[in-house]
Each structure stands twice: as C-alpha cells, then as structure tokens.
Motif scaffolding. Structure first.
Motif, PDB file in Angstrom:
ATOM      1  N   ASP A  11      18.079  24.008  -3.751  1.00  0.00           N
ATOM      2  CA  ASP A  11      18.706  25.330  -3.760  1.00  0.00           C
ATOM      3  C   ASP A  11      19.818  25.423  -2.720  1.00  0.00           C
ATOM      4  OD1 ASP A  11      16.881  25.902  -5.713  1.00  0.00           O
ATOM      5  OD2 ASP A  11      15.529  27.062  -4.400  1.00  0.00           O
ATOM      6  N   GLN A  12      19.613  24.847  -1.539  1.00  0.00           N
ATOM      7  CA  GLN A  12      20.646  24.872  -0.511  1.00  0.00           C
ATOM      8  C   GLN A  12      21.870  24.077  -0.956  1.00  0.00           C
ATOM      9  OE1 GLN A  12      20.313  26.853   2.112  1.00  0.00           O
ATOM     10  NE2 GLN A  12      18.260  27.376   1.351  1.00  0.00           N
ATOM     11  N   CYS A  13      21.630  22.957  -1.584  1.00  0.00           N
ATOM     12  CA  CYS A  13      22.741  22.127  -2.072  1.00  0.00           C
ATOM     13  C   CYS A  13      23.516  22.866  -3.161  1.00  0.00           C
ATOM     14  CB  CYS A  13      22.199  20.806  -2.597  1.00  0.00           C
ATOM     15  SG  CYS A  13      23.470  19.592  -3.021  1.00  0.00           S
ATOM     16  N   GLN A  15      23.991  25.935  -3.319  1.00  0.00           N
ATOM     17  CA  GLN A  15      24.798  26.972  -2.663  1.00  0.00           C
ATOM     18  C   GLN A  15      25.825  26.385  -1.687  1.00  0.00           C
ATOM     19  OE1 GLN A  15      21.955  29.658  -0.841  1.00  0.00           O
ATOM     20  NE2 GLN A  15      20.682  29.655  -2.685  1.00  0.00           N
ATOM     21  N   ALA A  17      25.335  24.786   0.972  1.00  0.00           N
ATOM     22  CA  ALA A  17      24.896  24.836   2.369  1.00  0.00           C
ATOM     23  C   ALA A  17      24.486  23.426   2.805  1.00  0.00           C
ATOM     24  CB  ALA A  17      23.728  25.788   2.525  1.00  0.00           C
ATOM     25  N   GLY A  20      20.748  24.168   8.574  1.00  0.00           N
ATOM     26  CA  GLY A  20      20.179  25.445   8.957  1.00  0.00           C
ATOM     27  C   GLY A  20      18.831  25.256   9.628  1.00  0.00           C
ATOM     28  N   TYR A 144      18.554  13.988   2.857  1.00  0.00           N
ATOM     29  CA  TYR A 144      18.255  15.215   3.586  1.00  0.00           C
ATOM     30  C   TYR A 144      17.241  14.904   4.684  1.00  0.00           C
ATOM     31  CZ  TYR A 144      13.793  15.261   1.154  1.00  0.00           C
ATOM     32  OH  TYR A 144      12.546  14.924   0.705  1.00  0.00           O
TER      33      TYR A 144
END
Length: 732
Positions: A11-13, A15, A17, A20, A144
C-alpha cells in the motif's frame, strides 16, 4: 498469487511513499525442530521434499491466520521464524496471537509422517515500540525493511524463552490493562538496556472480539517491483537442491537512509547481474544483515563460484564508494543441499531455504571479523580462489572444532596446482607444439581452439604445454643450443559472471603493469610509468642493435638476428610511435585515469576504436621483444568487445610472432563455439574422454593401488572417463 511482501508495504508503494514510522506491538516467533527434520527428509529425495512441504503448510496455516485475523501482519520471515507487527498500541491482540500460536504447537507439535515422527516446538517473544520502515532499490527491483525498538524488543524477549514459552518485556506489560493477564518474572533483577524485566505469560482473562478482519490481496504490478512474476505466480513446489548461502552482516555509522539505500541498491543490482537471489534485509540491535542465495530459485553449474565472486567484487567496489566509507561488513558462505520452496501460505509467505547450510553460513559470519569472509574447508578446493586457514573453531551442533578459512581473493591464472600424474593427451600436446612453430620464425601462427566438456582436462593440457615450452630446446644453431625457449605467455581469464567490456584483457594488462587495485593511485601510476618506460627502452635497444647490424655487419650479430627474425627498423619505430601516443589510453584502460586527458574529450566511437588500436599495439610491442602466446581461458565466455579486439589483433599481423590459443566448452546443443574470425589460419583440438587404459592409470594413481577389472569397468561407466569425476570421487 503468493503474497511475498506485506500488504502494508504494498500500500505504501502504491502511494509512492518510501519511508516512515509508527508505534507498534510486535511478535517474534522461532520454531525449533525444522532443521533436523529437513536433514532427515533430505535422505528420501523428492518424496521427502513433498512431506516437508506438507508439514510446512500444516504448521504455518493456523499461525499465520492467528496474526492476520487479529489485525497484524508478518513483516518478514527468517527461515522457520518470523516477525509480526500490529500497528498502534494494541497490546491485547499481540498477546492473544501469541497464545493462539502456542496452542497450535500444543496440538500439532508432533508431526507424524511415513518417514518418522518429528517434534516441533516454539518460542515466542512479545514487545512494543517504534517501528521504522523503508522501501529502497530501483524502479525495477526493490526491497523493504522494518527496524526500531519494537522490532528489536520482541527478538530480545524471545532470547529469554524456553521452548513452549511466551515472554514479554516490561514495556508491553505496562501497556496492558490491569488484571487482564497472569505473568511471572523471568530471572528477577535481570538488567537490560531497554527495560528492566521480562515476564512469562501464563494466562489471559479477557474475551477476544470478532476475528474476521478484512484481508486484501496484492496487485501484480506492485508485487513485481519486489519479486519476479515467475516466482509470484509459481506453483507451490518444494525441492531439495544444492544452494550457496551468503549471510552478510553490516553496520553503518550514520543511521540516515541515504547510505543504506546506496549499499542495498548496489547489492541488488549486482545480484541481478550475477544471477543471485536477494532473500531478505533484516535489522537487529547489532546492525543489519542480508541473506542471499546462489542456486535457488534459479540454479547454475557454477553457483559456488558466483557466490565467491560476488563477495570479492563487493569488497573491491565498496572501496571506491566514498558515500560508504563508514560501512563495516563481514560474511559467511556455505554450500550444501537444502530445502528450497515457499514457507508459509499464499496469504503471506516467503521463498527461502531450510537446512544446516543456511544456518552455518550465519554462524560463519558471526565468527568472522569486520572485512572478513569465512568459508569451510570444502570450498578451498576451488581452483580459482585463494584461502587462508583462520583456525579450528567450535560451532553449535559439532563436537569437534571445525577448520575455518578466510576467502582472500582470486587465484591468478597460471597459479593452478595439479596433483597426480598427467595421463594421456600426448598427441594433443604434440599438435600444440607443431602449431606454435611459426612464432619462432617471426610469423603469426593464427588461432587454436581447444574443445572439450567440463573437467575433461583442457586447463591441465595448457598447463603441461606451458611447462613443456619453458623447458624445451628449440633451434639447431649454437646460439639456441641448451637454451630454453623464450616466450611471453599471457593468460587471459574470462569471467562467466561479470562480463564487462574487455575484462580478460584488462586483467592481463593489469598484471603486466604490476597493478594491484588496493594500492594507492600514486603507487599504481608510478608502477605503470616504470613498466611503460622499460618497454620503450627495450624497443629502442632492438632498433639500435638493428642499426649496428646494418653498419658493421658483424657475423655474430648477423647470426643473432637471423635466428630471432628481428623486425625491420622502420616497423619498430612505428611501434614505438604508437606506444607514445597510446600511453594515456592504456592507463585509462587499466583504471588509471589521467586528468585533462585529450582522449577523454573524444566521442565514444573514436575512443572505442582508439582503445582497440592501443591494446593491439601493446601486444605487438611485446611480440617485438619475444614471441607471444596469448592463452584465453574459457573462451566460450568471452565478451563481445574482447572478440572485436581479437579480430583487430589478427588483422595485418603476418610478421608478428603471436599465436592465440583458447580452450572452450561445447555449446548446449553440442556445437563448437568460435570467435567468428575469418581469413586467419585456425586449428582445432578436441579432447575426448580417456581410453580405458588411460583411465586405469589415472584411477590407480588416485587410489595408490591396483584395481580389478570389474572395478575398472564399473568406474569407466560411472565416471564416463572424465578426469574431473575421477579426482572428485563422483562414482555413484
């Protein structure tokens, strides 16, 4: 599709991002019993792999659901262990998940199979704290990580566990509602740098809420940025295969993300080029570590060599990266038979390996010091590498101390050591001597291709050929009587992994100019200048001696030049002029860049042509001093730029005493590879399996005893009369 990355990272990828942090509660779970079970089932081949795969599914299905049904996710696996994260301060959910996992092993801890019963036990550590995350790499291949107090804390809690226990630390206990759980202190008064006490969880006095959490899936385009599509969509097949495991530990003095991104991105790029597999990036309280495989999921015949080459290239290249001057790293490498396949279930899993070899690579890494790469004795038999015995050390699972070695570097071509008698190949050796005769008459002798399958004896033949040249008498004149043949033998070693432009010729010219990459630039420049000046002085000496012959015509001098077939003076002067013009080009070719070089300002095409011209003439200059034998080891791996250089070297060289000899393997379809050079005399030698009588001599030399006819015939069939199989004992 297999979920090989956490949904959170997906989900971060999505978006865009890249980094964090958040507060989290965490679990670290480690299963004991998988390694001995794996080693036992290996003995049963494919059927054993199927049994192991079934056990993995049966165990991991309920414990992975225990995490995801309570709103957590698995951040990463570590073989038969994993770390799970619950966002926020949900202290009860992490305790319930730990209890559910423990109950799974109470019910299914003993796995009954047709190959025996196996006991599996679990240790579970719980904690809470900061969880920092990051996505690093290139657009086409990312990885990651998660790190922070929360990640380190649950691993520390697990260290205080006995089998079957759940241990939490003081931080997590402080978050829990009062009178909800029953705990008892572990080692009262035990001091820790993060918190003061650890506690054993025995009971939970609360009722869980609804466990039906929404679980979404990954999208293929995002997942393909982390793992190849073929792996994401593969059928769940586990297998036993030989894999080289590389375990790397590292520390960066600065904790900023930039240095880590540079380091990991470089590792990933290199592995993509070398055919390795980046398994994972982990962090603990003692720094970061990486697990890398050569041989799974894609295997090559030289996976061990690729693993060793990888760490040697890493060591060399990191010296040139100023951004990583504060990096410390070490590694352990172990090769062996392992289980390779998916661990987990499609909801969340990892492609990895299980077995003693991967565990031992981690132990070797821990035993090494910064800057060292440790291996075991079995790897020291590889002919292309140098090792140093570091000592005999104790390792978990071994009663006796184990001889341990440090990888020192590549062994120079020509440094191969051969044991035992050389058997057969007399006719081939005689042919090679016939082929090189023109160079002793000042003529170009063309190309010689030496073909044969792996292990058939191509390198040994070239070794014996060189030895025979250096000890053989040539010529009938009194000048040559009892005089060893004087030649310049140049070994060009190709690299099957890092096929950089001109790499075999860069290698040999670095040796010729006494270059050592680790030496300071000023030292390298000084050595290059001295050797270059010496070569020009030798050319001048030839020119002056030729002029002397023309003026005085002394009989002895005439005889010398008649027998050595010295080049005409004008030709030597041209060679000298080219050397003067090419100095900066050759310096750049071997990695010594000159400031404000005129060559740097030229276009790419002209620079390429000038480079080929300069390298060609350095070999011509060498041949003006002594005949040159250019031996290309493993020519089937020669890069396209080197082949272009060879084509240039064979053009307009009729009066240059040079011969090019290359040993090559056959193509997969059985055809013979070549350099596609036309208009040049080419000779071919094919090495066939040994005859029965030759094989008998080799086996008796290897075993130091006579062998019966029955054993001889059996070995002839099993080894296919290949010398390598005889030396390695591959008889089953």
């Amino acid at each position: 599709m297999y979920n090989l990355i956490p949904q959170f990272i997906h989900d971060q990828c999505e978006q865009n991002a890249t980094a964090g942090s958040f507060q989290a509660t965490t679990i670290f779970m480690d299963i004991s019993g998988f390694t001995p079970m794996t080693e036992t089932l290996m003995k049963h081949g494919k059927e054993g792999a199927e049994v192991l795969s079934n056990v993995l599914n049966k165990i991991f299905q309920p414990i992975i659901h225990a995490i995801y049904e309570r709103g957590g996710f698995i951040s990463g696996f570590a073989g038969d262990a994993f770390t799970a994260i619950f966002q926020g301060n949900d202290s009860l959910s992490v305790c319930f998940a730990g209890q559910a996992i423990s109950n799974t092993f109470t019910q299914h801890g003993v796995q009954r199979t047709r190959f025996g019963d196996f006991t599996l036990e679990v240790k579970i550590g719980l904690s809470c704290g900061d969880a920092e995350w990051g996505i690093i790499g290139s657009e086409t291949h990312k990885t990651y990580f998660f790190r922070g107090d929360g990640i380190d804390g649950c691993a520390k809690s697990e260290h205080h566990c006995n089998k079957g226990e759940i241990i939490l630390d003081e931080k997590l206990r402080a978050l829990l509602p009062k009178n909800v759980i029953d705990v008892e202190p572990v080692e009262p008064g035990f001091a820790d740098t993060v918190c003061n006490h650890y506690f054993r969880l025995s009971n939970i006095h609360a009722t869980e809420s609804d466990l039906s959490k929404d679980i979404t899936g990954l999208t293929l385009p995002i997942a393909c940025q982390f793992f190849p599509e073929t792996l994401l969509l593969a059928r769940q097949i586990g297998e036993f295969r030989h894999v080289a495991s590389v375990f790397i530990s590292f520390e960066l003095i600065s904790s900023d993300l930039d240095g880590l991104t540079i380091f990991v991105s470089y590792i990933i790029r290199m592995l993509d080029r070398l055919g390795g597999y980046f398994n994972r990036l982990d962090f603990g309280d003692k720094g970061g570590n990486m697990l890398i495989f050569f041989g799974a999921p894609t295997s090559h015949e030289d996976d061990v060599e690729r693993a060793l080459n990888f760490v040697l290239i890493l060591k060399k290249d990191l010296q040139d990266l100023e951004e990583l001057s504060n990096l410390k790293w070490r590694a352990g490498i172990k090769h062996g038979l392992m289980y390779a396949g998916m661990v987990g279930i499609p909801l969340r899993c990892e492609y990895t390996t299980l077995g003693n070899a991967v565990n031992f690579s981690a132990r070797l890494m821990m035993k090494s010091s910064w800057g060292e790469v440790f291996v075991l004795e079995e790897m020291t038999r590889l002919k292309g590498f140098k090792f140093r015995h570091k000592g005999d050390f104790q390792y978990k699972g071994f009663k006796e101390a184990v001889p341990t070695y440090q990888l020192m570097g590549k062994r120079l071509v020509g440094e191969h050591f051969y044991v035992g008698h050389w058997v057969g190949r007399k006719d081939e050796l005689k042919s090679l001597h016939a082929f090189i005769r023109p160079i002793f008459k000042g003529k170009f002798a063309g190309l010689v291709y030496v073909y044969g399958e792996t292990g058939i004896g191509k390198s040994r033949l070239m070794h014996e050929f060189r030895q025979s040249i250096e000890s053989r008498e040539f010529g009938k004149s009194t000048l040559y009587k009892r005089r060893k043949a004087s030649v310049t033998w140049l070994n060009c070693q190709t690299d099957p992994i890092v096929r950089r432009a001109f790499s075999p010729f860069v290698y040999i010219l670095k040796r010729y100019f006494d270059q050592v990459d680790s030496h300071p630039l000023e030292v390298r420049k000084r050595r290059f200048d001295a050797k270059y000046h010496q070569l020009i002085e030798q050319i001048d000496l030839k020119i002056n001696t030729e002029n002397l012959r023309k003026r005085k015509g002394k009989r002895a001098v005439k005889r010398w030049f008649k027998t050595t077939k010295i080049e005409p003076t004008d030709s030597l002067r041209i060679v000298k002029q080219v050397l003067f013009r090419s100095k900066a080009i050759l310096a750049e070719f071997i990695g010594i860049s000159a400031q404000d070089s005129h060559h740097d300002k030229l276009g790419a095409k002209i620079r390429y042509e000038n480079t080929i011209h300069a390298v060609k003439h350095i070999f011509i200059a060498m041949s003006a001093i002594k005949p040159v034998i250019l031996h290309i080891e493993d020519g089937h791996w020669l890069d396209d730029d080197s082949i272009a250089l060879l084509k240039a070297m064979t053009h307009d060289v009729a009066n240059r005493p040079i011969i090019i000899i290359s040993n090559l393997r056959y193509n997969d379809d059985g055809s013979k590879p070549s350099f596609d050079i036309h208009g040049v005399q080419s000779q071919v030698i094919e090495l066939k399996p040994l005859s029965k009588s030759e094989l008998q001599l080799l086996i008796e030399d290897e075993l130091h005893c006579n062998v019966s006819t029955k054993l001889h015939n059996w070995l002839f069939d099993k080894t296919r009369a290949n010398p390598l199989f005889v030396h390695r004992g591959n008889w089953t």
